[in-house]
Each structure stands twice: as structure tokens, then as C-alpha cells.
Design an enzyme around this catalytic site. Structure first.
Site, short mmCIF file in Angstrom:
data_model
loop_
_atom_site.label_atom_id
_atom_site.label_comp_id
_atom_site.label_asym_id
_atom_site.label_seq_id
_atom_site.Cartn_x
_atom_site.Cartn_y
_atom_site.Cartn_z
CG ASP A 68 -9.44 4.10 0.99
OD1 ASP A 68 -9.68 3.23 0.13
OD2 ASP A 68 -8.63 5.03 0.81
CG HIS A 87 -4.18 -1.09 2.69
ND1 HIS A 87 -4.41 -2.17 1.88
CD2 HIS A 87 -4.58 0.00 1.97
CE1 HIS A 87 -4.91 -1.76 0.71
NE2 HIS A 87 -5.03 -0.45 0.75
CE LYS A 116 -6.96 9.09 0.28
NZ LYS A 116 -5.90 8.19 -0.22
CG HIS A 160 -2.10 -2.37 -2.96
ND1 HIS A 160 -3.18 -1.69 -2.44
CD2 HIS A 160 -1.07 -1.49 -2.93
CE1 HIS A 160 -2.80 -0.47 -2.12
NE2 HIS A 160 -1.53 -0.31 -2.42
C1 BG6 Z 1 -5.66 2.20 -1.71
C2 BG6 Z 1 -6.60 3.28 -1.22
O1 BG6 Z 1 -6.11 0.95 -1.30
O2 BG6 Z 1 -4.37 2.42 -1.19
C3 BG6 Z 1 -6.07 4.64 -1.60
O3 BG6 Z 1 -7.89 3.09 -1.76
C4 BG6 Z 1 -4.64 4.82 -1.15
O4 BG6 Z 1 -6.89 5.66 -1.03
C5 BG6 Z 1 -3.78 3.64 -1.60
O5 BG6 Z 1 -4.14 6.01 -1.70
C6 BG6 Z 1 -2.38 3.71 -1.01
O6 BG6 Z 1 -1.58 2.72 -1.58
P1 BG6 Z 1 -0.02 2.92 -1.74
O7 BG6 Z 1 0.45 1.62 -2.32
O8 BG6 Z 1 0.16 4.08 -2.67
O9 BG6 Z 1 0.52 3.19 -0.39
#
Ligand code: BG6
Length: 483
Positions: A230, A235, A335, A173
Site C-alpha cells: 500500500d 509512495h 497506521k 499522489h
Molecule cells: C494511500 C493509501 O495511497 O495513501 C492509504 O492507500 C494511505 O492507506 C494514504 O492512508 C496516505 O496518503 P496521505 O496523502 O494522507 O498521506
């Protein structure tokens, strides 16, 4: 020609992702007229719920994740009318035959698998068995896409038995975030940055995704996963690709994905010595995040008291190609950190010689691209301090993308769902990208297992273990919040 009817199936429709992200994103797409006229949403889940109960309980829950000003009664009613719920056991072929009766002949089918990846193969096989997979069908796969190289390959191979590569949409995403997409325009839609976008003009690149939240209610998933799998494997590496790739020959999805793949394949492999020295892993202990008391990771519900799962990673990577020479790429995520902040910092090289009587050793030019919480681009430059004398001071040219553009900015999931519906693959990972990312990450996991030591503790509300700052300091550098 008008759009074909759309039958969008969401597997895992009662799950967390569906409630927080997918259903709200679909509502927003509907509100803004971005769903085709003949769209229907078939929510599929294990729970034996009636359509009414689904709408009441699950959709009612999703409503809370939609901003109040977008909740319009009439649009909401029309949205509800698009939705049906089908209870299904993913291991039971006869349930898929029943599901097939809900799908219209000739409709474009999209299957969004927001389930545990262990179910991907079975769901695909049963969908095919029930005659639901035709050449128009598309499947969307949610992460985690494997937890190592072998499992990622297995998912690719199994799903590939039923769907062609151009029918498969692997979600990351972060690729749906406006500012990540804007990075392509910043780099290749302007002529002034690209000549400097390389060694030796760039001293380092930092990519940070810092979160203030802890593991929350997700320990069951997270403890077997950790921050490297994760966040870094997907990402952060995807952002690194867009920062580092060569200009693609066109905007064609494969042209872009070819360039990203080359970056992933150029990542310098890490051996035991580099892993011990250049990869820092941490785990949060009790503390306070923005003045609110936070529990330590080991005390969170569902976390085994001797867990060695990392909630923080920072590392130094290198891209061994002509453009990047020896430029270090510092990646960091965690985190329970001090602030929620996702950003990319391009730290330009210093001047060969300083004319001015001040202590700024390097020129101090940084390009800071912020994704979260605000979306902005800043260029830090040196200016003359007013008054007599010729002293410099760093100042910043600020572009706030929310002020520059008044158009609505869709959430990542909304934008990606619309891409899936329109068949646009650019912002989705190809099978070989996924495997190349695992190929680089997996040795780090093995290295940690071989070292056998625990992650370094850091107090919730800080920027991670002190070793993370020390990693930068060894290169005479600092993380952006320390600079
Ligand atoms: C997700 C992870 O892919 O991305 C989560 O599994 C994380 O652990 C999240 O909190 C963060 O996404 P964003 O869009 O809130 O930065």
C-alpha cells in the site's frame, strides 16, 4: 488557439476516492479557473442513479471534503452544471456504446479509472470498442497498480494495447505533494547541498510516512494488501528516488523518469537473511492514539481474526551505486502510530574530530524535510551555548513553507489532475518504474511467506514494534523522534 473541449470521465465516481479526493479536487480546479472552458465531467458508476440523485448524494458527500472558505455558492452551481452521471456495467459493451453518445466529437477525452484494477483491461477494451480512444485520449490509473510483478506487468501490457505510453498517467499522489516536488528544487535549484549529497558526507537517510488513522472502513481492500504494497512499493520508493537520483539532463518527463528508474534498479536485492534482519513488519493492537482509545487491527470490522497483514513496515535499504556507497536508507510507514508525520531526514556525517567539551558525538547536522502535517524544511546545526565556555547545542534553521509563500497550495490530487489535463507526465510513473519497484518489493513478500511467522504486535499510538528502534540502534542510529 483556445483549449479543446474536455470530456473527463471518472469511472468509480461514487467510490471513496472520488468522493474524498477527486470531486473536491476538480471543484477546486474549477474555482481557481484551472479547468478548460469547455470542460465537462462525466461521472460513471455502477449504481443506477439519476443525475439529480448523484448530485444530491455523491456530490453532496464530496462537499464535506472541501474547506468551508472555498465553498462559494455561485462557483458551486457552475461546477454542478458541468457534471453528468452515467450508470454503466463495466462488463457490458452496449453500455459503452451508450456512454459514447455522451461524448462530444473532437473533445479531448480523459478517462480516470478509480476502480478496482481488475476492471482496467475491460474498461479500456470497451472504451476502444466504442470508438472513444483516439490519439488525444488519456487514461489515468489509480493504485493499486497490481499486487505483484506479474499483475503489474499484465496491467501495463493490457492497457498498453489501447493507449500509448505517453497517454498513460499512473498516479502516485505523493508525487503531487508540493514538498515532494520542492525536493527537486532544493537539490537541483541550489548549489550548496549537492556536493554533500552523497557518501561519505551523508550517514543515513530516513523516510517516514506515519499515520494516526487505522484501517477504518477499508479492511476489505487493506487486508489483502498490507503496508508494504500500500505504501512502500509506491509512495516511499518514489520519495527515495527523488532523494537519491542523479541530476536529470532536463525537466523533460522522461529525463526525470530515466534517473528515477536507475535508482530503483540500483536497490540492493534482499535475500532471506536481509529480510529476516533488516525488514520489520508490525500489526497494531489495541491502544490509544493521541489520547483516544483505538481498537486492535484484528478486532477491526472485516479483518479476519487470524490475519497476518502488516500495518507497519520499517526496513533498511541500500542503493548500490557510486554516489550512495554503503549509506543506509531507512524507510518506515504505519497506521495507528503516535503522530501523523511524513518526513525525509538527511543525517549528515559527523566530524572527524571534536574540538568541544560536550557529548555530541556527531556534528548533529540534519536536514529535515517535512511533508505533513506542516510543510517545512529545517537544518539542524550546532551553535555555541551562551555563557562562558565553549559548549555546543543543536539548534535549527527553520523554513516554514506556508509563511514563506502566501500563494494557495493546491492538494496533490488537484495538481495531478491539472497535469493530466495539460498532458504533463513528469509526476506520473512510467511502466518500467512500476515494474522495477515491484521487482525489489516482491522478494520481501515471498520472504515473509516463507518465514511463516506473524507480524510483530505494537500498541496503537506508539512508533511501531520495538524491533524498529533496534534496527536503527544496531547501526548506532535513531529514528528522528528519538534523537
Ligand atoms: C494511500 C493509501 O495511497 O495513501 C492509504 O492507500 C494511505 O492507506 C494514504 O492512508 C496516505 O496518503 P496521505 O496523502 O494522507 O498521506
Amino acid at each position: 488557439a483556445s483549449d479543446p473541449d474536455l470530456d473527463l470521465f471518472i469511472f468509480g465516481a461514487t467510490g471513496d476516492l472520488s468522493v474524498r479526493k477527486l470531486l473536491p479536487a476538480l471543484y477546486m480546479a474549477h474555482l481557481h479557473g484551472n479547468l478548460p472552458t469547455g470542460a465537462r465531467i462525466l461521472a460513471v458508476g455502477r449504481q443506477a442513479l439519476s443525475r439529480e440523485a448523484f448530485i444530491q448524494q455523491v456530490l453532496g458527500g464530496a462537499r464535506q471534503f472541501i474547506e468551508a472558505r472555498s465553498l462559494q455558492a455561485e462557483a458551486w452551481d457552475r461546477f454542478e452544471a458541468l457534471i453528468d452521471y452515467v450508470a454503466l456495467d463495466a462488463t457490458a459493451p452496449e453500455d459503452f456504446a451508450r456512454l459514447a453518445r455522451h461524448s462530444r466529437a473532437g473533445a479531448q477525452r480523459v478517462f480516470y479509472l478509480a476502480t478496482a484494477p481488475a476492471l482496467f483491461t475491460r474498461i479500456c477494451a470497451h472504451l476502444a470498442g466504442a470508438g472513444l480512444v483516439d490519439a488525444q485520449a488519456r487514461v489515468v490509473l489509480e493504485k493499486p497498480l497490481g499486487h505483484d510483478m506479474a499483475s503489474a506487468r499484465a496491467i501495463n501490457a493490457e492497457v498498453g494495447r489501447f493507449f500509448e505510453e505517453q497517454q498513460i498517467f499512473r498516479i502516485d499522489h505523493y508525487l503531487g505533494k508540493e514538498t515532494v516536488q520542492n525536493l527537486m528544487v532544493l537539490r537541483f535549484g541550489n548549489a550548496i547541498f549537492e556536493p554533500l549529497w552523497r557518501a561519505p558526507f551523508i550517514r543515513s537517510v530516513q523516510i517516514t510516512v506515519a499515520e494516526t488513522v487505522g484501517v477504518g472502513s477499508r479492511a476489505g481492500f487493506y487486508d489483502g494488501t498490507g503496508a508494504l504494497r500500500d505504501m512502500v512499493q509506491n509512495h516511499l520508493l518514489q520519495m527515495l528516488c527523488i532523494v537519491a537520483m542523479e541530476p536529470p539532463v532536463s525537466l523533460d518527463p522522461d529525463a526525470i523518469r530515466d534517473e528515477k528508474l536507475k535508482v530503483l534498479r540500483s536497490l540492493r536485492p534482499m535475500g532471506p537473511a536481509e529480510i529476516a534482519r533488516d525488514v520489520i513488519r508490525g500489526q497494531y493492537t489495541a491502544g490509544a492514539v493521541q489520547q483516544r482509545a483505538a481498537t486492535g487491527y484484528l478486532q477491526e470490522d472485516g479483518v479476519p481474526p487470524d490475519s497476518r497483514t502488516e500495518t507497519f513496515v520499517s526496513l533498511k535499504a541500500h542503493i548500490d551505486n557510486w554516489r550512495w556507497g554503503n549509506v543506509p536508507f531507512f524507510l518506515r510507514t504505519g497506521k495507528c502510530l503516535a503522530e501523523r508525520c511524513s518526513e525525509i531526514v538527511i543525517d549528515f556525517a559527523g566530524q572527524p574530530f571534536s574540538l568541544f567539551p560536550d557529548t555530541y558525538r556527531s556534528a548533529g547536522n540534519r536536514l529535515v524535510i517535512r511533508l505533513q502535517p506542516e510543510e517545512s524544511v529545517q537544518l539542524q546545526i550546532m551553535a555555541k551555548e551562551p555563557g562562558s565556555g565553549m559548549r555546543r547545542r543543536p539548534v535549527s534553521l527553520d523554513l516554514d513553507l506556508h509563511t514563506a509563500f502566501t500563494e494557495r497550495r493546491a492538494e496533490a490530487y488537484e495538481r495531478l489532475l491539472i497535469d493530466v489535463i495539460r498532458g504533463r507526465l513528469t509526476h506520473f510513473m512510467r511502466h518500467d518504474e512500476l515494474e522495477a519497484a515491484w521487482a525489489w518489493v516482491e522478494p520481501i513478500l515471498h520472504g515473509w511467506a516463507a518465514q511463516g511467522d506473524a507480524p510483530r504486535p505494537y500498541a496503537a499510538g506508539t512508533w511501531g514494534p520495538a524491533a524498529s528502534s533496534a534496527l536503527m540502534a544496531r547501526h548506532d542510529m535513531q529514528w528522528s523522534e528519538e534523537a
